[in-house]
Design a protein around this motif. Structure first.
Motif, short mmCIF file in Angstrom:
data_model
loop_
_atom_site.label_atom_id
_atom_site.label_comp_id
_atom_site.label_asym_id
_atom_site.label_seq_id
_atom_site.Cartn_x
_atom_site.Cartn_y
_atom_site.Cartn_z
N LYS A 61 3.98 -2.07 3.44
CA LYS A 61 4.23 -2.02 4.87
C LYS A 61 4.43 -0.59 5.36
N LYS A 62 4.84 0.33 4.47
CA LYS A 62 5.06 1.71 4.87
C LYS A 62 3.78 2.55 4.85
N ALA A 63 2.65 1.95 4.45
CA ALA A 63 1.40 2.71 4.40
C ALA A 63 1.04 3.20 5.80
N PRO A 64 0.89 4.51 5.99
CA PRO A 64 0.55 5.03 7.33
C PRO A 64 -0.87 4.66 7.73
N ARG A 65 -1.06 4.44 9.01
CA ARG A 65 -2.37 4.06 9.54
C ARG A 65 -3.09 5.23 10.22
N GLN A 66 -2.45 6.39 10.32
CA GLN A 66 -3.02 7.46 11.11
C GLN A 66 -3.79 8.48 10.28
N GLN A 67 -3.92 8.25 8.97
CA GLN A 67 -4.61 9.22 8.12
C GLN A 67 -5.27 8.51 6.95
N PRO A 68 -6.36 9.06 6.41
CA PRO A 68 -7.00 8.46 5.24
C PRO A 68 -6.06 8.51 4.03
N LEU A 69 -5.98 7.42 3.31
CA LEU A 69 -5.08 7.30 2.17
C LEU A 69 -5.88 7.24 0.86
N TYR A 70 -5.25 7.66 -0.20
CA TYR A 70 -5.82 7.43 -1.52
C TYR A 70 -5.54 6.00 -1.95
N LEU A 71 -6.53 5.35 -2.53
CA LEU A 71 -6.36 4.03 -3.11
C LEU A 71 -5.88 4.18 -4.54
N LEU A 72 -4.80 3.52 -4.89
CA LEU A 72 -4.31 3.50 -6.27
C LEU A 72 -4.95 2.30 -6.98
N VAL A 73 -5.51 2.54 -8.16
CA VAL A 73 -6.18 1.49 -8.94
C VAL A 73 -5.47 1.34 -10.27
N GLY A 101 5.70 -7.41 -11.00
CA GLY A 101 4.52 -6.59 -10.82
C GLY A 101 4.43 -5.50 -11.86
N ALA A 102 3.34 -4.75 -11.81
CA ALA A 102 3.09 -3.68 -12.76
C ALA A 102 3.59 -2.35 -12.22
N LEU A 103 3.49 -1.33 -13.05
CA LEU A 103 3.86 0.02 -12.62
C LEU A 103 3.14 0.39 -11.33
N GLY A 104 1.85 0.04 -11.27
CA GLY A 104 1.05 0.41 -10.11
C GLY A 104 1.62 -0.13 -8.81
N ARG A 105 2.13 -1.34 -8.83
CA ARG A 105 2.67 -1.93 -7.60
C ARG A 105 3.86 -1.13 -7.09
N LYS A 109 4.06 1.15 -3.64
CA LYS A 109 5.07 0.92 -2.61
C LYS A 109 5.84 2.19 -2.31
N ASN A 110 6.14 2.98 -3.35
CA ASN A 110 6.88 4.22 -3.14
C ASN A 110 6.02 5.32 -2.54
N LEU A 111 4.73 5.33 -2.89
CA LEU A 111 3.82 6.34 -2.37
C LEU A 111 3.30 5.99 -0.98
N GLY A 112 3.38 4.71 -0.63
CA GLY A 112 2.84 4.27 0.66
C GLY A 112 1.33 4.23 0.68
N VAL A 113 0.72 3.85 -0.45
CA VAL A 113 -0.74 3.76 -0.54
C VAL A 113 -1.12 2.36 -0.99
N PRO A 114 -2.34 1.90 -0.65
CA PRO A 114 -2.78 0.58 -1.10
C PRO A 114 -3.08 0.58 -2.59
N LEU A 115 -2.97 -0.60 -3.18
CA LEU A 115 -3.21 -0.81 -4.61
C LEU A 115 -4.33 -1.81 -4.80
N LEU A 322 6.03 9.63 -13.25
CA LEU A 322 4.74 9.20 -12.70
C LEU A 322 4.73 9.36 -11.18
N LEU A 323 5.81 8.98 -10.55
CA LEU A 323 5.90 9.08 -9.09
C LEU A 323 5.78 10.54 -8.65
N ALA A 324 6.46 11.43 -9.36
CA ALA A 324 6.38 12.85 -9.02
C ALA A 324 4.97 13.39 -9.25
N PHE A 325 4.33 12.94 -10.32
CA PHE A 325 2.97 13.39 -10.61
C PHE A 325 2.01 12.99 -9.50
#
Length: 330
Positions: A61-73, A101-105, A109-115, A322-325
């Motif tokens: 829900k925190k994913a911003p809509r005003q800029q292109p985001l990286y997709l996490l896979v 969920g997995a690490l990716g989820r 959520k913390n990065l604010g990017v789609p998975l 991982l989050l910092a990376f």
């Protein structure tokens, strides 16, 4: 016991309940406004678009809509063989949506990017075809298993269309994360398609990485050990320049004794002999140290870490690294 069957206690401890309200939407009934909660989409297989299996998208829900985001896979890792596709799809859905969920989820959520999590099968009737690790048998498979790496690329492209009604635009490259078999998938995928990867993290790697070299001590290293047969396998040359530009975070637990090398579903006898003779029969520290040495010599942009306190699992110490990376490469 093969590492793909284990359910590490450390991993179970790590997975915490961070659940917000999740709801599943059947496409194309999507609203073009930010959702008040995390949104999870199930996208059907679409052979016409190049992928034979469903995949899941989770948009925080925190994913911003005003800029292109990286997709996490993060590719799915069911942890067992099963000929029922629904078993693997359920595991993929849990990775994307919880509970747990997995690490990716949690990273997404913390990065604010789609998975994105694919629902690739791991059929028991083809027990040595280790789909979830993208092994040699997968790369030579036909039918609906043909080139799962390319199918994943088609899913990534399709995700752009699926996210548009949510107001989400995507960057050209993706972030990759994985642990155990999915970490091995991420490592191999990065060598196959480095130009598509912004940054990659992988752990629980059996002390064994795919090496960005064709030979070691004069011995040819075919996929998935090295690049000796890269052009024959893919039809293109290994893009060493693009590969050297990809930031990588690769890690092991010092207490990790899950070694895939002895098992036939992970490596055949010819591969095993090459591993033991040239890369190291002892997973740690010998093989792990040798792979790091090769990556350093080949100028890979890789950070290596061995966590002294854990085995084949992760915890909040690993998660925070991982989050910092990934934050550093957004």
């Amino acid at each position: 016991m093969p590492y793909h069957i284990r359910q590490p206690r450390a991993m179970r401890i790590f997975i915490v309940s961070l659940l917000a309200g999740l709801f599943f939407l059947q496409l194309p009934t999507l609203a073009a406004v930010p959702a008040p909660t995390d949104t999870v989409l199930r996208v059907e297989a679409n052979p016409a678009k190049g992928f034979h299996y469903a995949y899941f998208l989770m948009v925080p829900k925190k994913a911003p809509r005003q800029q292109p985001l990286y997709l996490l896979v993060e590719t799915n890792n069911t942890g067992k063989l099963n000929d029922t596709l629904a078993v693997h799809e359920r595991a993929a859905r849990i990775m994307a949506a919880g509970p747990g969920g997995a690490l990716g989820r949690h990273l997404a959520k913390n990065l604010g990017v789609p998975l994105l999590v694919p629902a690739f099968p791991r059929p028991a009737e083809q027990g040595n075809t280790y789909t979830h690790a993208l092994d040699k048998d997968v790369m030579h498979a036909g039918g609906t298993l043909k080139r799962l790496d390319l199918q994943l690329l088609r899913m990534i492209e399709d995700a752009r269309t699926q996210l548009q009604p949510l107001g989400i635009a995507l960057q050209p490259q993706v972030l990759l994360n994985g642990f155990s078999a999915s970490g091995t998938f991420a490592n191999r995928f990065t060598l196959l398609h480095p130009e598509r990867v912004r940054a990659v993290a992988g752990g629980g790697l059996n002390g064994l990485l795919m090496l960005p070299v064709a030979k070691v001590q004069g011995a040819a290293l075919p996929y998935p050990l090295g690049t000796a047969d890269f052009k024959q396998l893919t039809g293109t040359r290994f893009n060493a320049r693009a590969y050297r530009a990809v930031p990588q975070f690769l890690y092991m637990g010092a207490l990790d004794d899950n070694d895939a090398a002895p098992f036939d579903d992970a490596y055949d006898n010819a591969e095993r002999q090459l591993i033991y003779r040239y890369l190291g029969e002892k997973m740690q520290p010998d093989r792990w140290a040798f792979c790091q040495q090769v990556y350093t010599q080949e100028q890979a942009k890789a950070t290596f870490k061995t966590y002294s306190h854990i085995g084949h699992g992760t915890d909040m110490v690993v998660f925070n690294d991982l989050l910092a990376f990934f934050k550093a490469h957004l």
